[in-house]
Design an enzyme around this catalytic site. Structure first.
Site, PDB file in Angstrom:
ATOM      1  N   GLY A  10      46.831  65.305  14.345  1.00 32.22           N
ATOM      2  CA  GLY A  10      46.292  65.995  13.185  1.00 32.22           C
ATOM      3  C   GLY A  10      47.204  67.123  12.740  1.00 32.22           C
ATOM      4  O   GLY A  10      48.272  66.853  12.199  1.00 32.22           O
TER       5      GLY A  10
ATOM      6  N   SER B 279      52.363  63.134  17.661  1.00 30.44           N
ATOM      7  CA  SER B 279      52.321  63.808  16.380  1.00 30.44           C
ATOM      8  C   SER B 279      51.951  65.286  16.609  1.00 30.44           C
ATOM      9  O   SER B 279      52.625  65.966  17.375  1.00 30.44           O
ATOM     10  CB  SER B 279      51.358  63.085  15.449  1.00 30.44           C
ATOM     11  OG  SER B 279      51.530  63.457  14.110  1.00 30.44           O
ATOM     12  N   TRP B 280      50.890  65.797  15.986  1.00 30.54           N
ATOM     13  CA  TRP B 280      50.457  67.161  16.292  1.00 30.54           C
ATOM     14  C   TRP B 280      50.151  67.312  17.775  1.00 30.54           C
ATOM     15  O   TRP B 280      50.341  68.394  18.346  1.00 30.54           O
ATOM     16  CB  TRP B 280      49.238  67.542  15.464  1.00 30.54           C
ATOM     17  CG  TRP B 280      48.497  68.720  16.032  1.00 30.54           C
ATOM     18  CD1 TRP B 280      47.310  68.699  16.696  1.00 30.54           C
ATOM     19  CD2 TRP B 280      48.918  70.094  16.019  1.00 30.54           C
ATOM     20  NE1 TRP B 280      46.957  69.973  17.098  1.00 30.54           N
ATOM     21  CE2 TRP B 280      47.933  70.842  16.688  1.00 30.54           C
ATOM     22  CE3 TRP B 280      50.028  70.744  15.506  1.00 30.54           C
ATOM     23  CZ2 TRP B 280      48.023  72.218  16.857  1.00 30.54           C
ATOM     24  CZ3 TRP B 280      50.132  72.123  15.678  1.00 30.54           C
ATOM     25  CH2 TRP B 280      49.129  72.843  16.345  1.00 30.54           C
TER      26      TRP B 280
ATOM     27  N   ASP C  54      59.381  55.756  11.760  1.00 30.52           N
ATOM     28  CA  ASP C  54      58.294  56.727  11.616  1.00 30.52           C
ATOM     29  C   ASP C  54      58.584  57.566  10.379  1.00 30.52           C
ATOM     30  O   ASP C  54      59.557  58.324  10.344  1.00 30.52           O
ATOM     31  CB  ASP C  54      58.227  57.598  12.862  1.00 30.52           C
ATOM     32  CG  ASP C  54      57.052  58.561  12.870  1.00 30.52           C
ATOM     33  OD1 ASP C  54      56.518  58.872  11.785  1.00 30.52           O
ATOM     34  OD2 ASP C  54      56.663  59.012  13.970  1.00 30.52           O
TER      35      ASP C  54
ATOM     36  N   HIS D 243      54.800  55.339  12.768  1.00 32.19           N
ATOM     37  CA  HIS D 243      54.247  56.540  13.395  1.00 32.19           C
ATOM     38  C   HIS D 243      53.082  56.252  14.341  1.00 32.19           C
ATOM     39  O   HIS D 243      52.916  56.957  15.334  1.00 32.19           O
ATOM     40  CB  HIS D 243      53.773  57.491  12.288  1.00 32.19           C
ATOM     41  CG  HIS D 243      53.271  58.812  12.781  1.00 32.19           C
ATOM     42  ND1 HIS D 243      54.077  59.723  13.414  1.00 32.19           N
ATOM     43  CD2 HIS D 243      52.022  59.375  12.729  1.00 32.19           C
ATOM     44  CE1 HIS D 243      53.364  60.798  13.728  1.00 32.19           C
ATOM     45  NE2 HIS D 243      52.120  60.609  13.330  1.00 32.19           N
TER      46      HIS D 243
END
Length: 316
Positions: A45, A112-113, A266, A294
């Site tokens: 996120g 990711s986050w 990605d 991704h």
């Protein structure tokens, strides 16, 4: 999407709600072996929340896996709450959860986050980390945020057009500010359509090949609101990271082993960032998946992630 290379579905052996500061309440769960080697899953996120499929990256006979929804996300309450919602708050929440569960040290797994938060936590508490498995690396720099907001139009002009067209033409010079105003509007007739537009944009750009299943999952109201509102909030505040950034503090975790998994194509978090992180981390092993974007659930990425976790299992 067939997922036979993941471990079978598994239910938690324990779940709970943990009160935090600022009126937040964290949802957490444990799966796998109660006496196993501890691992912590950190969702993306910020604001996306965790799901049942995330339990399946770990051999349940070996790992004691802790999964939680970060402030304002998923099953944590209140959904989409931005007050006292910063990276330092999340780092402290992880420590609160670790102490509550009586865990001394654990493996960090984040994409990711989730990779950003894993690095921030590890740099704050290196003595609590046995290793890191990171995917689709995001370091929270302004160049990376700008790429997401505008650069992606070079590869996904159709998805970006839908994202931009949710705003009035005169607002598109400051898309982040315009979206954040809508996302924070108390009226669901304002914030929910904005959340869906933001979230569907991200979902549309997350896989190498089109995946209606992925876009549909991003478009669900609970996922969309937590993801879009919290993501925009963090983007507007430089991800609440120190001025030197995460690369500026790599000396704190130079001794910690890491596995980095990166999809070659990605587009949400381009591969350049993963290469920069690997170059700054002598104990990191970088695996580039040649036919993936991704998403953690693309075939090559999920296989590489399971293999990375298995290598840590063999280390003991």
């Amino acid at each position: 999407m067939p997922r036979g290379d993941l471990f079978p579905d598994i239910a938690p052996f324990e779940t709970g709600l943990l009160p935090l500061t600022g009126g937040h309440v964290m949802y957490w769960e444990q799966v796998g072996n109660p006496r196993g080697q501890p691992a912590l899953f950190l969702h993306g996120g910020p604001g996306a929340g965790a799901g049942a499929v995330h339990r399946r990256f770990f051999d349940p006979a070996h790992w004691r896996v802790v999964i939680f929804d970060q402030r304002g996300a998923g099953r944590s309450r209140p959904l989409g709450e931005l007050r006292e919602n910063t990276t330092p708050h999340l780092v402290e929440d992880i420590e609160t959860l670790r102490r509550f569960l009586g865990i001394e040290r654990w493996l960090l797994f984040g994409g990711s986050w989730g990779s950003t938060l894993a690095l921030a936590y590890a740099q704050a508490h290196p003595e609590r980390v046995t290793g890191c498995v990171l995917r689709g690396v995001f370091l929270g720099r302004q160049t990376e945020v700008d790429w997401f907001l505008t650069g992606l139009r070079r590869v996904f002009p159709d998805a970006w057009a839908a994202f931009a067209e949710h705003l009035a033409p005169e607002e598109r010079g400051d898309m982040l500010g315009a979206y954040l105003r809508r996302l924070c509007d108390p009226d669901p007739l304002v914030h929910l359509p904005a959340a869906r537009a933001w979230s569907q944009y991200e979902g549309s750009c997350s896989t190498l090949l089109p995946s209606p299943e992925t876009v549909a999952s991003f478009a669900q109201d609970r996922t969309a609101l937590g993801l879009a509102r919290i993501e925009a909030h963090y983007f507007a505040h430089d991800l609440f990271l120190p001025k030197a950034g995460l690369l500026g503090h790599m000396d704190r975790i130079a001794h910690i082993p890491a596995e980095i998994v990166q999809g070659r194509y990605d587009m949400v978090c381009p591969a350049e960032t993963a290469f920069e992180l690997a170059a700054a981390w002598s104990r990191a092993r970088l695996t580039v998946v040649p036919d993936a974007g991704h998403s953690a659930l693309e075939p090559g990425v999920r296989t590489a992630l399971v293999s990375a976790v298995e290598r840590f299992r063999r280390r003991g």
